[in-house]
Enzyme design. Structure first.
Site, short mmCIF file in Angstrom:
data_model
loop_
_atom_site.label_atom_id
_atom_site.label_comp_id
_atom_site.label_asym_id
_atom_site.label_seq_id
_atom_site.Cartn_x
_atom_site.Cartn_y
_atom_site.Cartn_z
N ASP A 42 -5.64 -5.25 -2.01
CA ASP A 42 -4.82 -4.07 -1.96
C ASP A 42 -5.20 -3.09 -0.47
O ASP A 42 -6.28 -2.80 -0.42
CB ASP A 42 -4.68 -3.19 -3.12
CG ASP A 42 -3.63 -2.12 -3.11
OD1 ASP A 42 -3.36 -1.32 -2.42
OD2 ASP A 42 -2.64 -2.57 -3.96
N ARG A 44 -4.61 -0.30 0.19
CA ARG A 44 -4.75 1.26 -0.40
C ARG A 44 -6.23 1.26 -0.66
O ARG A 44 -6.53 2.41 -1.11
CB ARG A 44 -3.79 1.64 -1.21
CG ARG A 44 -2.62 1.48 -0.95
CD ARG A 44 -1.50 1.81 -1.93
NE ARG A 44 -1.65 0.55 -2.91
CZ ARG A 44 -0.89 0.38 -4.00
NH1 ARG A 44 0.11 1.44 -4.36
NH2 ARG A 44 -0.82 -0.56 -4.74
#
Ligand code: CO
Length: 197
Positions: A42, A44
Site C-alpha cells: 500500500d 500510504r
C-alpha cells in the site's frame, strides 16, 4: 509526465549531500540494518518514513496484504538474506487497517491472479467467519481480520527454517507483529513478539 521525479531526486540527493557530504559514500560501502520490515505494498505506508529511519537502516519486503507464505521463494529469500547475511535483530511483520487485500479476501473471487495470492487470507477468514460475523461494521470486521492475518504471518515467519536455525544457534532475533493505522499514522503492537522457538 514523470520527469519531475528525476528532478525531485536530484534536489533530494543534493540537499542530503549538503547536510552530510559523506552520506552517500558511506552508504555505498555496505548495509547493516538492524530491522527487516515485511509490510503491505500500500502506497500510504512508507516504511522508513513512519519509523523515522534513514537509508541503510531498514531492509524491506512488501507485497499485497503482507503475506509470508512458507513456499514463497521471494519472501523466504529476503528473510534468509536478512537473518543470515545481514544478521538483523528484528523482523517486523506490519499489517494495516483498511487493507484492500484483506478486504478483497472477504468478498467474492473476482480479481484474477490476486485471488490466488490472497488464498491464505481467504482461508483464515473462513476459519474465523463465526467470530468475524459478530462484528457488524464491515470495516471493523476487515480490521479484525487484518490483525488475525498479522498473527498468522508472524507464525509463518517463526516456522521458517532460517528463523528456527537462528534461534537454535543462539542468534539474537525477535519477530514482531504490528498493525499500522493509516487514519492516525500510528502503529499498534499486537504483542505477539517471539524470540525463541
Ligand atoms: Co494493504
Amino acid at each position: 509526465m514523470i520527469n519531475h521525479l528525476i528532478e525531485n531526486n536530484q534536489k533530494w540527493a543534493s540537499s542530503v549531500k549538503a547536510d552530510n557530504p559523506d552520506f552517500f559514500s558511506e552508504l555505498a560501502k555496505g548495509q547493516s540494518p538492524e530491522y527487516l520490515w515485511i509490510g503491505c505494498a500500500d502506497s500510504r505506508i512508507p516504511a522508513c518514513k513512519i519509523l523515522g529511519l534513514e537509508p541503510g537502516e531498514l531492509f524491506v519486503h512488501r507485497n499485497i496484504a503482507n503475506i509470508v507464505n512458507t513456499n514463497d521463494l521471494n519472501a523466504l529469500s529476503v528473510i534468509q538474506f536478512a537473518v543470515k547475511n545481514l544478521q538483523v535483530k528484528n523482523i517486523i511483520l506490519c499489517g494495516h487497517y483498511g487493507c484492500g487485500g484483506v478486504q478483497a479476501s472477504m468478498g467474492p473471487k473476482c480479481n484474477g491472479m490476486i485471488d490466488d495470492w490472497l488464498e491464505s487470507v481467504r482461508d483464515l477468514y473462513s476459519s474465523h467467519s463465526e467470530e468475524l460475523s459478530e462484528i457488524k461494521d464491515p470495516q471493523e470486521a476487515a480490521n479484525a481480520l487484518s490483525e488475525l492475518n498479522v498473527k498468522m504471518q508472524v507464525e509463518n515467519i517463526c516456522k521458517t527454517e532460517v528463523v528456527q536455525e537462528a534461534w537454535s544457534t543462539g542468534q539474537t532475533l525477535e519477530v514482531h507483529g504490528w498493525v499500522y493505522d493509516i487514519s492516525t499514522g500510528t502503529i499498534k503492537d499486537l504483542e505477539v513478539s517471539r524470540s525463541k522457538a
